[in-house]
Write an enzyme that holds these catalytic residues in place. Structure first.
Site, mmCIF file in Angstrom:
data_model
loop_
_atom_site.group_PDB
_atom_site.id
_atom_site.type_symbol
_atom_site.label_atom_id
_atom_site.label_comp_id
_atom_site.label_asym_id
_atom_site.label_seq_id
_atom_site.Cartn_x
_atom_site.Cartn_y
_atom_site.Cartn_z
ATOM 1 N N GLU A 26 -20.762 39.035 49.797
ATOM 2 C CA GLU A 26 -21.987 39.810 49.769
ATOM 3 C C GLU A 26 -23.137 38.899 50.196
ATOM 4 O O GLU A 26 -22.979 37.662 50.220
ATOM 5 C CB GLU A 26 -22.242 40.351 48.351
ATOM 6 C CG GLU A 26 -21.178 41.293 47.827
ATOM 7 C CD GLU A 26 -21.161 42.608 48.572
ATOM 8 O OE1 GLU A 26 -22.193 42.962 49.190
ATOM 9 O OE2 GLU A 26 -20.117 43.290 48.549
ATOM 10 N N ASP A 79 -17.329 42.224 41.095
ATOM 11 C CA ASP A 79 -16.695 43.044 42.128
ATOM 12 C C ASP A 79 -15.223 43.290 41.786
ATOM 13 O O ASP A 79 -14.723 44.409 41.915
ATOM 14 C CB ASP A 79 -16.824 42.344 43.483
ATOM 15 C CG ASP A 79 -16.205 43.159 44.602
ATOM 16 O OD1 ASP A 79 -16.740 44.230 44.923
ATOM 17 O OD2 ASP A 79 -15.169 42.721 45.147
ATOM 18 N N LYS A 129 -12.903 46.808 40.646
ATOM 19 C CA LYS A 129 -11.615 47.157 41.234
ATOM 20 C C LYS A 129 -10.545 47.378 40.159
ATOM 21 O O LYS A 129 -9.764 48.342 40.241
ATOM 22 C CB LYS A 129 -11.175 46.072 42.212
ATOM 23 C CG LYS A 129 -12.078 45.947 43.426
ATOM 24 C CD LYS A 129 -11.622 44.833 44.362
ATOM 25 C CE LYS A 129 -12.528 44.755 45.594
ATOM 26 N NZ LYS A 129 -12.099 43.714 46.552
#
Length: 773
Positions: free
Chosen positions: A623, A634, A638
């Site tokens: 990012e 992140d 997931k």
């Protein structure tokens, strides 16, 4: 049209009718000057002069009294056919092809219903045969007109020239009747609404009759009856493409490429009126009274449907007759309305009727199911349904705004050679968005030729601007068009998608923006599918995640987010397949971040950790702020998504994350400060690496789901671990289930990068048709 125009001008008191008459007369005289010579010109000029003088006298009379009656209107419009047929007969004779001019008023006997006269078939047939017995050879005949028993001019209705041809063909027992028009025969649908409509080589009389009644204007409905009774085939041909075979209409036909239906049509504007009430149940005569009052009032009913409970009767009429129909029904049932035995008449406007037609409907199974699935999958609400007793037609009343979408969706469904159009709306033209557009552009032609799929880019937006084009945005210069677009506003973008109301629409959110997913609900409610690599929606509150899934199912849309976890890898779909097939997932372990896989795979002896992170950022793997990746947040999103896919009601706050970064790095005020802090922390990371290396291990950021607990942390693994050999940004997930135990199901491949993520979204777009419905 010009004749009617000047007649109405005269009736309204406008003096312009004389100049309109002059223009039309000159048009005829210019024509005969171009094609006729000598005595042929002189005879025709004299005849036209007389006729136009007669026409002018009638127009002046209309202008004087300012009244245009149906009888007078029929007489005025007869001049077009009479003049044209006379000119053509003269021309053919001049060119050595003797031709007799026949004014059909001499042989076509009708009643007094001006504007839509009914033909006395028996007497007309006798007159036609008698005339041809005395005038052998070629005849050029006026179409559209006839005369009543007093010799007064009548017309057979707009399109009546086709009917005239059929009347003559049947009377003379012709081998065939040819109608030459401006299209290549009867098409599967109206080409103005359905781009992929194509010519039908053959249809039956019954099919042609139904299609003509439901808006297929290529043939006038009464035309078919004389040919049918005489069993004479009709051929529809194109004047401008004379070599094209066109459509044959006959008693039987060969199968149309095994299509389930022959064609489809629509009536563009109708009003649906419904008579309902408990007082109707079991009481005889309600239907008779209803239709009798409408018939006596001269209201034409287009479609009828009745509930099996006898509780309601619905009927469709034109908007022009809706008020009249309402008044008639209210008057006929005044007592029942007052006594509340029937409810106030329900009036639904802005509707249309769409119909599928074909002989196969009565013999093939599941045609109705296929029709309603195609409509439902595109969010088309059916207001009423009717199936003809002939079993050749199924008609549905839908909202007018859905007409074009419904026609195209149903045409694509029933005709195997139709191109399925997928309409794409894309927000986000960064790395992933650009790659996606590039991939579609490169593959679209192959998709069209090989899979009958074409993707049209309809709406496009970045953070600043948005641009729309209903006929499609070029993939070659979309950036230039976008730069000229209007200011980006997400509520407006969503509204515009709904206003377009296109079938097979899909919205792609190629951003990481937290604001865009707030609109997913309203998008799905419009039956617009979603494909997105944006993890925000699927990993935020469980109730929101669950609601999006339910909305997608409820509105027959797809909500696809495969790229949330493994970019282009089939991780989510693999888990969904296991669950759907009855397997039970016991444990999930994985390196779920391609970014972190690259970073810790490249972090080897002699390499500074800060340099590896900088390289990952430069390659576009991280990012803009790499701390988002290194924090594990992140990965947490997931693993939450995967946990939900196996049925766990997990929240993001439930995930346990072991911090990777020392506080000095995670608390840095900005990205530049973060990299400074990271450089000063290189020894910290080197110590972690060396400790693992001394034990024959490597560092991997691993997410684990077991016993309902989600845990993420930096682990040192040896060569017995499937994650040991990972490098280059690969993702790997190991799924242990009752079936896949003790050896797990392993999925491995590139898990980061714009190209593979875009490819995953592209696959979801192409698979749209199998994901909805």
């Amino acid at each position: 049209d010009k004749l009617l125009e000047m007649a109405h001008s005269a009736a309204s008191g406008k003096a312009i009718f004389e100049s309109q008459w002059t223009t039309l007369k000159q048009r005829h005289f210019d024509t005969i000057a171009d094609i006729l010579t000598g005595s042929f010109f002189d005879i025709t000029q004299e005849k036209l002069n007389t006729r136009f003088d007669n026409l002018l006298n009638v127009l002046r009379a209309i202008h004087a009294i300012q009244e245009l009656t149906p009888r007078t209107k029929d007489y005025i419009v007869s001049f077009g056919e009479r003049n044209s047929a006379f000119i053509i007969a003269q021309f053919l004779t001049q060119e050595g092809i003797p031709a007799n001019y026949l004014d059909a008023r001499k042989v076509i006997l009708t009643d007094d219903q001006f504007g839509q006269a009914q033909v006395n078939i028996k007497e007309s047939n006798s007159r036609i045969k008698n005339w041809f017995d005395n005038h052998p050879g070629l005849a050029v005949i006026t179409g559209f007109i006839g005369a009543n028993s007093a010799g007064i001019t009548t017309t057979l209705g707009r399109g009546g020239s086709d009917y005239t041809a059929a009347l003559f063909g049947a009377a003379l027992e012709a081998e065939r009747i040819e109608i030459w028009t401006d299209v290549n025969g009867i098409l599967t649908a109206d080409p103005r609404a359905v781009k992929d409509a194509h010519t039908l080589p053959e249809v039956t009389y019954a099919e042609a009759m139904e299609m003509s009644h439901f808006g297929a204007k290529v043939i006038y409905p009464p035309t078919i009856q004389p040919a049918l009774q005489a069993d004479i085939p009709i051929y529809i041909r194109n004047t401008f493409e004379p070599d094209f075979e066109g459509t044959k209409i006959s008693a039987t036909r060969q199968s149309n490429n095994n299509n389930m239906i022959t064609g489809m049509a629509s009536i563009g504007q109708v009003v649906l009126l419904t008579l309902r009430g408990s007082g109707m149940v079991g009481v005889p005569g309600f239907a008779a009274r209803l239709f009798n009052c409408l018939a006596q009032g001269g209201v034409n009913i287009i479609m009828i449907t009745q509930g099996s409970s006898e509780h309601s009767i619905s009927f469709a009429v034109t908007p022009q007759e809706s008020d009249k129909a309402l008044n008639l029904v209210e008057a006929a049932f005044e007592i029942e309305l007052a006594q509340k035995k029937v409810e106030p008449i329900k009036v639904e406007k802005d509707l249309c009727i769409m119909a599928i037609i074909g002989e196969s409907i009565k013999i093939r199974h599941n045609i109705s199911g296929t029709l309603f699935k195609a409509l439902g999958a595109n969010g088309v609400n059916v207001v009423a349904i009717a199936q003809g007793s002939s079993e050749l037609i199924i008609s549905v009343v839908i909202h007018k705004s859905d007409e074009k979408k419904a026609l195209n969706a149903v045409h694509e469904t029933f005709f195997s050679d139709s191109i399925t159009q997928i309409h794409l709306f894309l927000v986000g033209v960064g790395l992933v968005g650009k790659k996606l557009l590039q991939q579609i552009s490169q593959q679209n032609e192959t998709l069209r030729k090989t899979h009958q799929i074409e993707i049209s880019l309809i709406g496009l937006a970045n953070s600043r601007q948005m641009y729309f084009a209903e006929k499609g945005i070029s993939f070659d210069n979309y950036a230039e068009l976008l730069s000229k677009g209007e200011s980006m506003d997400m509520p407006t973008f969503v509204k515009r998608m709904g206003d377009f109301n296109l079938r097979n629409s899909i919205f792609v959110d190629a951003t990481a923006n937290e604001h865009i997913p707030l609109f997913y609900e309203s998008i799905l409610e419009k039956s617009i599918s979603i494909s997105t690599p944006n993890k925000i929606a699927a990993s935020s509150g469980y109730l929101q995640y669950s609601r999006l899934k339910k909305l997608a199912k409820q509105h027959h849309a797809a909500y696809k987010y495969e790229t949330n976890v493994g970019a282009g890898l089939p991780i989510i779909s693999s888990i969904q397949d296991l669950v759907r097939s009855g397997d039970q997932v016991l444990k999930i372990e994985g390196v779920l971040s391609g970014t972190l896989s690259f970073i810790f795979g490249a972090f080897t002896e002699g390499v500074k950790f800060s340099d590896v992170v900088k390289e990952a950022k430069e390659k576009g793997f991280t990012e803009p702020d790499p701390r988002i990746d290194l924090s594990g947040k992140d990965v947490a999103r997931k693993i939450v998504i995967l946990a939900r896919e196996i049925g766990l009601k997990v929240e993001l706050s439930d995930v346990i994350i072991d911090p990777v970064l020392p506080p000095i790095c995670s608390h840095a005020p900005d990205v530049d400060s973060f990299f400074e802090a990271l450089e000063s922390s290189n020894d910290f990371f080197e110590n972690l690496r060396k400790k693992a290396s001394d034990q024959g291990k490597v560092l991997r950021m691993i997410a684990k789901l077991e016993d309902g607990i989600c845990h993420i942390g930096l682990q040192a693994v040896d060569n017995t671990s499937p994650f040991y050999a990972l490098q280059g940004g690969d993702n790997m997930i190991a799924i242990t289930s009752r079936r896949y135990s003790p050896y797990p199901l392993v999925v491995r491949g590139p898990g980061a990068g714009a190209s593979v993520t875009a490819a995953g979204v592209f696959a979801e777009i192409v698979g749209l048709m199998s994901d909805i419905g």
